[in-house]
Design an enzyme around this catalytic site. Structure first.
Site, PDB file in Angstrom:
ATOM      1  N   ASP A 380      33.754  51.014 -66.929  1.00  0.00           N
ATOM      2  CA  ASP A 380      32.590  50.145 -66.827  1.00  0.00           C
ATOM      3  C   ASP A 380      31.457  50.971 -66.209  1.00  0.00           C
ATOM      4  O   ASP A 380      31.682  52.059 -65.678  1.00  0.00           O
ATOM      5  CB  ASP A 380      32.947  48.945 -65.946  1.00  0.00           C
ATOM      6  N   THR A 382      28.199  49.376 -64.371  1.00  0.00           N
ATOM      7  CA  THR A 382      27.630  48.772 -63.172  1.00  0.00           C
ATOM      8  C   THR A 382      28.710  48.515 -62.127  1.00  0.00           C
ATOM      9  O   THR A 382      29.687  47.819 -62.384  1.00  0.00           O
ATOM     10  CB  THR A 382      26.925  47.457 -63.517  1.00  0.00           C
ATOM     11  N   PHE A 499      24.144  30.498 -67.296  1.00  0.00           N
ATOM     12  CA  PHE A 499      24.274  31.761 -68.031  1.00  0.00           C
ATOM     13  C   PHE A 499      25.648  31.840 -68.688  1.00  0.00           C
ATOM     14  O   PHE A 499      26.656  31.479 -68.090  1.00  0.00           O
ATOM     15  CB  PHE A 499      24.104  32.947 -67.075  1.00  0.00           C
ATOM     16  N   GLY A 636      27.845  46.171 -70.486  1.00  0.00           N
ATOM     17  CA  GLY A 636      27.083  45.042 -71.014  1.00  0.00           C
ATOM     18  C   GLY A 636      25.594  45.317 -71.041  1.00  0.00           C
ATOM     19  O   GLY A 636      24.818  44.490 -71.527  1.00  0.00           O
TER      20      GLY A 636
END
Length: 1001
Positions: A380, A382, A499, A636
């Site tokens: 990943d 972040t 969200f 993402g």
């Protein structure tokens, strides 16, 4: 399927289970049969049980059955004891939770009971800092606004507080009414989804006029959460015991099979087939010799009328003799050393993160050697490569760029002047930053305001707005208060459009308490917000700003708003309420209704947030790439931001050293052409020194994984580096699965809940105990505090574990094959009758004590220093290629065992095969030769030598003589005076020295 929960009605409370939780695997009555069943599901245990049962047949057994039954019972007892201890600890933990005192309402009054006695429909009261005992629908709190704060770290690993609100139908009920409340909750049957709760509540008169009120996860308190910053809260129990969402989520993860374990299984199978061949050949030869030669000997007596099964006696004897080819102690030995490898990781101070006080932890003790064979790391971005400490740096408002000169918009004089002059666009922009979020303001006794946010991005935005004088002061239930230039502005929060990863945006509907106007505030990804701009608005400036900020490696969010008419809002609100009340496809219906409101936005601007790289990330990636490990970044974030971060952390190289290939497209044809073009380029240039990498976004990836998986698999094999942008958690897991299908050993590393599926899918899952909580760390096989510790985890711990396990497993087979080959060779001088050279006690002690303890000291062996390994990462290539444990290396150990057996047997038989020697003397000389051999082989194979290793090897060697000298004093032991006689003979010591000399020179 639905569940109807009748509130505070005892007549329906026995329809569902009580609140007793149980995480144990066994009960007192089923432990023995269930544990034995689990152990005997393994082929190796079944094999040894068969051998042990055959030894009970006195006609065929060449040794005492205790030689197999003893070690087998010990091994089973060790495994059973470990399982029993683990299960007992689970029982104690369950007992403490079940007997915890809680308050419920009964007959209109509060009553103290044990948590296990809570029933569905009970009203449960919880006080501040208490743990929630079961899944509750919130009905009341001490706060007038009907909110409470909960800590969900025990449930999802996220450390920030979350706000929970009572349903609108319960607003205004006082404490006395909450004791007498009646109604029904219509909810789904129990499931494990902690993110969703699609239900409805209806209170009976006189509390309300039978109106149906929708419920979401925000109206619940789930088991194992803690009530914080709220004096008390109460709720209706809807799921209890093991039917809570946490209880449904519990389970034992599937055991992971390492590459080395798979190879050991294959070698065990090969040895088993070899054993069968030996048994058939020697058994047939033994029967032939019996029928031709044995009957001629005067000292051998056979019955002329033998039963039919006599033909099986000699083959079965050889099966029992050859059974030690597969070492019975190998599983226990491997379990022990693997547990030690895990402890070495836990104890390693060099991968202890002092900043966060986080040690490394090995949750899975069985796969350490796989760390040394990693070929692909999927990471990943972040919070994993970056610090996840968001700092508001720049912004673009109404076409004006702020922060470009200073690199910090909060110090930009132009922006500060615009705020002071009450610039409408700037104030709107800052208002959206302050309100469109899930942030909770916390006011300290001194009056200082701090913020609790579920997202670091939101925390950065709210703090930035506060620094620019638009301060979010309070957010209580449906009311929010902002202070701006000494003015107090109050808003009513009418609806929240939450969200989701599909919508990629969040919106709220607010009403200005002073003017009564209704506004929609939205924030989200640029591709989700910019297309919603009102017709005629020029967005090119915003598009350029997004690209510019992304080139700098900044994370961008687009902010917009529009004013709503009362009629439009009321019509939409009705649809929104209906969608929220649906029990089937609620999420899809809500998203569809949200789209009807989120349109023709006035785009206010772009925010740009910096997320710095963690210390040591570029160096770590560079060293691991030198060791032959390939990297895929799965994020993402948008493409340009991901590429910039990849350049900064040495994941990819810039031109001309490196080249990026893009897979883009919105339709199947576009994606197919782009994929084929990239694949063709990879094929042509794969042999060139240029570093190639491909970039793909989530939209194109979805099409590829559905339609063009075969071509993408070929691309994955050719590519060493990939950047996958805008990917969902499920796509991350799919990419891991794809690389596993190519027989690559994969490691997935992440820090957030969206990385859990990827981490669980990989051969090795590593979680970072980061700012997003502990969800990834809890789901992982290994948890570390920072990404840079991955270098030591792989190069030091992984490589040492692989080297040590490779030696131990092959040596375990070697020592068993050695003693077995001596037995086989003895058969050729004993009429091929399947007679054992060694007695039962010697065989059992050989496997369990004489040879097992020295080899376990390999857990301390280091062939190279840690500094040498980290400075020369290319050394790891040997482990990745499996060069220390494969059929070729095993064949070397196999040949060595055969050669050593021949030497020991021939020297022993020539030195002691005479009329004056006893069978026991011959046996002890051969056994002594084997023990001497073990000590020297282990010593020579050790790369390092510590005092503990010296003590284990040579202390065990001395113990062999002490034990056998003691046994030689027992007249009934069958070895009376044997060892004393041998030790007085110079020929015995000469035989040992000659054997060692011939074998090693």
């Amino acid at each position: 399927m639905k569940r109807f929960v009748y509130i505070n009605d005892e007549s329906y409370q026995n329809d569902y289970c009580d609140n007793q939780i149980s995480n144990t695997k066994y009960t007192l009555w089923n432990f023995l049969p269930k544990n034995l069943w689990e152990q005997f599901r393994r082929f190796m245990n079944q094999y040894f049980l068969l051998i042990a049962c055959l030894q009970l047949w006195s006609l065929i057994t060449p040794v005492n059955p205790a030689s197999t039954w003893g070690p087998l019972i010990v091994i089973f007892a060790v495994s059973a004891t470990k399982e029993a201890w683990d299960d007992y600890n689970r029982y104690i933990s369950d007992k403490q939770a079940n007997e915890k005192k809680v308050w419920i309402v009964k007959n209109g009054a509060r009553k103290h009971i044990q948590a296990q006695d809570i029933r569905v429909g009970n009203i449960v009261w919880i006080r501040e800092n208490e743990e929630v005992p079961c899944d509750l629908v919130l009905t009341g709190t001490s706060e007038p606004q009907g909110i409470c704060h909960v800590e969900t770290a025990a449930l999802d690993g996220e450390i920030d507080l979350k706000t929970r609100v009572i349903p609108t139908t319960c607003i205004g009920l006082d404490s006395e009414q909450l004791h007498k409340i009646k109604g029904v909750i219509e909810c789904p049957i129990p499931d494990k989804d902690i993110r969703r709760f699609d239900a409805n509540i209806r209170l009976f008169p006189p509390f309300i006029d039978n109106d149906i009120c929708p419920l979401t996860i925000n109206n619940t308190l789930l088991q194992s959460c803690y009530l914080r910053n709220t004096e008390w809260a109460c709720g209706v129990a809807v799921y209890t015991g093991n039917e809570t969402k946490l209880g449904m989520s519990r389970g034992v993860p599937e055991p992971k099979l390492t590459a080395m374990d798979a190879m050991i299984d294959k070698l065990t199978g090969a040895i088993f087939l070899f054993q069968l061949a030996v048994v058939v050949v020697l058994g047939s030869a033994g029967n032939v010799w019996k029928d031709t030669e044995a009957r001629k000997q005067w000292y051998v007596k056979y019955d002329d009328d033998e039963p039919w099964y006599q033909i099986l006696v000699i083959p079965l004897r050889f099966e029992l003799l050859c059974s030690i080819m597969i070492p019975i102690s190998i599983k226990v030995s491997l379990d022990f050393v693997k547990s030690m490898y895990a402890k070495f990781i836990d104890w390693d101070e060099e991968i202890y993160d002092q900043e966060t006080d986080t040690p490394a932890h090995a949750a899975n003790t069985a796969i350490s050697e796989d760390l040394g064979q990693v070929e692909y790391i999927l990471t990943d971005k972040t919070g994993t490569l970056t610090e996840n400490k968001m700092i508001f740096r720049r912004c673009c408002i109404a076409g004006t760029l702020y922060g470009n000169e200073s690199g910090d918009a909060l110090k930009d004089i132009e922006l500060l002047n615009a705020v002071a002059d009450n610039s409408p666009h700037v104030i709107k922009f800052l208002t959206v930053m302050a309100l469109c979020n899930t942030v909770i303001p916390i006011k300290s006794p001194s009056g200082t305001i701090s913020y609790k946010a579920q997202s670091q991005d939101e925390d950065a935005l709210v703090n930035a707005a506060s620094n620019l004088h638009v301060v979010l002061v309070s957010k209580n239930g449906n009311n929010a208060e902002i202070h701006f230039n000494r003015r107090v502005i109050q808003y009513e929060i009418l609806d929240i459009l939450e969200f989701t990863s599909d919508r990629k945006r969040m919106s709220i509907v607010i009403s200005d308490s002073q003017s009564g106007k209704i506004f929609l505030l939205s924030k989200g990804a640029d591709e989700a917000i910019l297309p919603l701009a009102y017709c005629g608005q020029q967005i090119k400036t915003f598009v350029d700003a997004v690209d510019k900020y992304a080139q700098l490696g900044l994370r961008t969010l687009c902010l917009g708003w529009r004013e709503l008419s009362l009629e439009e809002y009321l019509e939409w609100s009705r649809l929104f309420k209906e969608a929220n009340s649906a029990l089937v496809d609620r999420e899809w219906k809500v998203a569809e209704v949200c789209q009807k409101l989120e349109h023709t936005l006035d785009i206010l601007g772009i925010s740009a947030i910096e997320d710095r790289l963690q210390d040591g990330v570029p160096e770590t990636i560079e060293i691991l790439r030198q060791s032959g490990i390939n990297f895929w970044m799965l994020t993402g974030d948008k493409q340009s931001t991901a590429i910039q971060i990849a350049l900064l952390c040495n994941l990819i190289s810039s031109e001309p050293k490196g080249q990026l290939l893009y897979i883009n497209g919105k339709t199947e044809d576009e994606v197919a052409r782009s994929l084929e073009r990239v694949l063709l380029t990879m094929r042509i240039t794969s042999s060139e020194p240029k570093e190639l990498a491909f970039v793909v976004d989530g939209w194109a990836l979805e099409i590829i994984l559905t339609r063009y998986k075969e071509a993408f698999t070929e691309l994955a094999v050719l590519s060493k580096t990939a950047i996958c942008c805008r990917v969902t958690p499920s796509q991350k897991a799919q990419l891991v699965k794809l690389l596993k299908s190519c027989d690559y050993r994969t490691l997935a590393i992440g820090d957030g809940g969206n990385d859990v599926r990827m981490i669980q899918q990989a051969h090795i899952g590593v979680g970072i105990s980061g700012r997003e909580g502990l969800q990834a760390a809890r789901a992982a096989d290994y948890s570390i505090g920072k990404f840079r510790f991955l270098k030591r985890l792989i190069l030091v711990h992984g490589r040492y574990s692989y080297n040590r396990t490779a030696f131990l497993s092959q040596y375990s087979f070697y020592k068993s094959l050695l003693i077995c080959f001596i037995q086989i060779l003895f058969s050729f001088v004993s009429g091929i009758a399947g007679t054992s050279l060694f007695n039962s006690v010697s065989l059992m002690a050989y496997n369990v004590f004489y040879t097992s303890i020295p080899v376990l000291t390999t857990v301390l062996d280091k062939d190279l220093s840690e500094k040498t390994v980290t400075q020369n990462p290319e050394i790891l290539l040997y482990c990745q290629a499996g060069r220390l444990l494969n059929p070729s290396t095993f064949a070397g150990w196999f040949g060595r065992s055969l050669y050593h057996a021949i030497v020991v047997f021939l020297i022993t038989i020539h030195a002691y095969a005479n009329e004056k020697s006893e069978m026991e003397e011959l046996s002890m000389v051969a056994l002594s030769g084997s023990i001497w051999l073990q000590a020297f082989v282990v010593t020579l194979e050790m790369s390092s030598f510590t005092f503990l290793q010296f003590l284990a090897i040579w202390g065990n060697f001395a113990a062999f003589y002490v034990i056998n000298l003691c046994i030689s004093t027992i007249p009934t032991a069958g070895m009376y005076t044997i060892m004393f006689r041998l030790c007085r003979q110079p020929s015995y010591w000469i035989t040992m020295l000659v054997s060692i000399t011939i074998m090693f020179f």
